[in-house]
Write an enzyme that holds these catalytic residues in place. Structure first.
Site: not given
Ligand code: AQP
Length: 324
Positions: A114, A196, A199
């Protein structure tokens, strides 16, 4: 089997995807009856690690809670609550912080990844696993289920608990059984099946997608040039991902799905999958509207219920640390 106290969390970072459904919600539905209580935390504080301008966190929490119930979680058993409503989560995270080093946190793969995409590694990105550890231990859960990508954070949770319990000289933080669902635990992105389905990505299936969108997304899902349908995630990630989705939705083992699909071509398989998905989603979507109407009231009741448990646990911890 004695009745279990189950705990898991879902980030308030967008609408629930098919990945969330098959990877996280589906396994809970399967063990629902074995549990005494299912505690699901909507992790709005965790979502803040990557700030999103104008994002309505609270509305998203209600949307997620409604969807979870609409997927079949039972209201009487399943207590869905909002993390930021229970201050004990952040308080316990602070109390546990001395039992982990900055070096250990900096080695977390999620942090490193991240940090790359966010360019600056902010403090919340670094320290959020400690908040996750607090979430886990606040309710004395017997069983905690997390996604595959959280494996490393579970090890961290075990270490922090060990260090803290050693310091206290007793097992104040109860170590639960941790579980990571295996087959189907990771549903992949439709356009890039090596990633993956997320959302916050672009190519997910939302549980609220209309039938036309499902047609478009499944028809556009990346496969390969080999017509035959068989499961081989290393060489054929696209088709294997679709088989996984199909098998899970049908409650089949992947071998059973492969057998059923052996005479279909890609086009026929995709049509079957579209049909299956639309049937499942239409049931969820109908129930969603009913829940959304009264979700605030349900969640507020749950928040109060969980707050009592969290306060009791915090009292014991603070007493041990001579803060009481
Ligand atoms: N693609 C997936 N396949 C299987 N399981 C998944 N989960 C999420 N995506 C998939 C599982 O859903 C639970 C809740 O996840 P989360 O919302 O807390 O965080 P996440 O894993 O980071 O989910 P997203 O959709 O990828 O969110 P963003 O985009 O905000 O990071 C977890 O059990 C998770 O494994």
């Amino acid at each position: 089997m004695s009745k279990l106290r189950f705990f898991t969390g879902i980030q308030a970072s967008g609408t629930l995807t098919l990945g969330n459904y098959l990877g996280a919600i589906y396994p809970i539905l399967k063990i629902q009856d074995e549990c005494e209580i299912i505690i699901i935390m909507i992790a709005d504080l965790h979502s803040l690690t990557v700030p999103k301008p104008n994002f309505n966190y609270r509305k998203n929490c209600y949307e997620i809670a409604s969807l979870l119930y609409a997927c079949g979680l039972k209201e009487e058993k399943c207590k869905i609550f909002i993390q930021s409503e229970i201050k004990e989560h952040t308080e316990l995270a602070w109390l546990l912080s001395p039992y982990i080093t900055v070096g250990e946190l900096g080695r977390m793969i999620q942090y490193k990844e991240k940090k790359k995409s966010e360019e600056t590694g902010n403090l919340a990105l670094l320290s959020y696993p400690v908040l996750m550890v607090a979430d886990i231990f606040l309710y004395d859960a017997d069983l905690v289920v997390v996604g595959q990508d959280q494996q490393q954070h579970l090890e961290l949770a075990k270490n922090i608990a060990k260090n803290f319990n050693n310091f206290c000289g007793k097992e104040l933080l109860k170590l639960p059984t941790f579980d990571i669902p295996k087959f189907g635990a990771k549903i992949m992105d439709l356009k890039d099946p090596t990633k993956k389905m997320s959302k916050s990505g672009n190519d997910y299936i939302s549980l609220l997608d209309e039938p036309e969108k499902i047609v478009k997304k499944i028809k556009g899902a990346l496969t390969d040039s080999e017509e035959k349908i068989y499961y081989d995630p290393a060489k054929r990630p696209g088709i294997s991902n679709l088989i996984t989705i199909y098998a899970l939705l049908n409650d089949q083992k992947k071998e059973e799905a492969e057998r059923e699909l052996q005479n279909s071509n890609h086009y026929q398989f995709k049509l079957k999958l579209i049909d299956l998905l639309n049937k499942k989603l239409s049931v969820i979507q109908k129930s969603y509207s009913d829940y959304f109407f009264r979700i605030q009231e349900i969640v507020e009741k749950n928040n109060k219920h969980l707050k009592i448990l969290a306060e009791k646990k915090m009292f014991l911890i603070k007493k041990e640390l001579k803060l009481k």
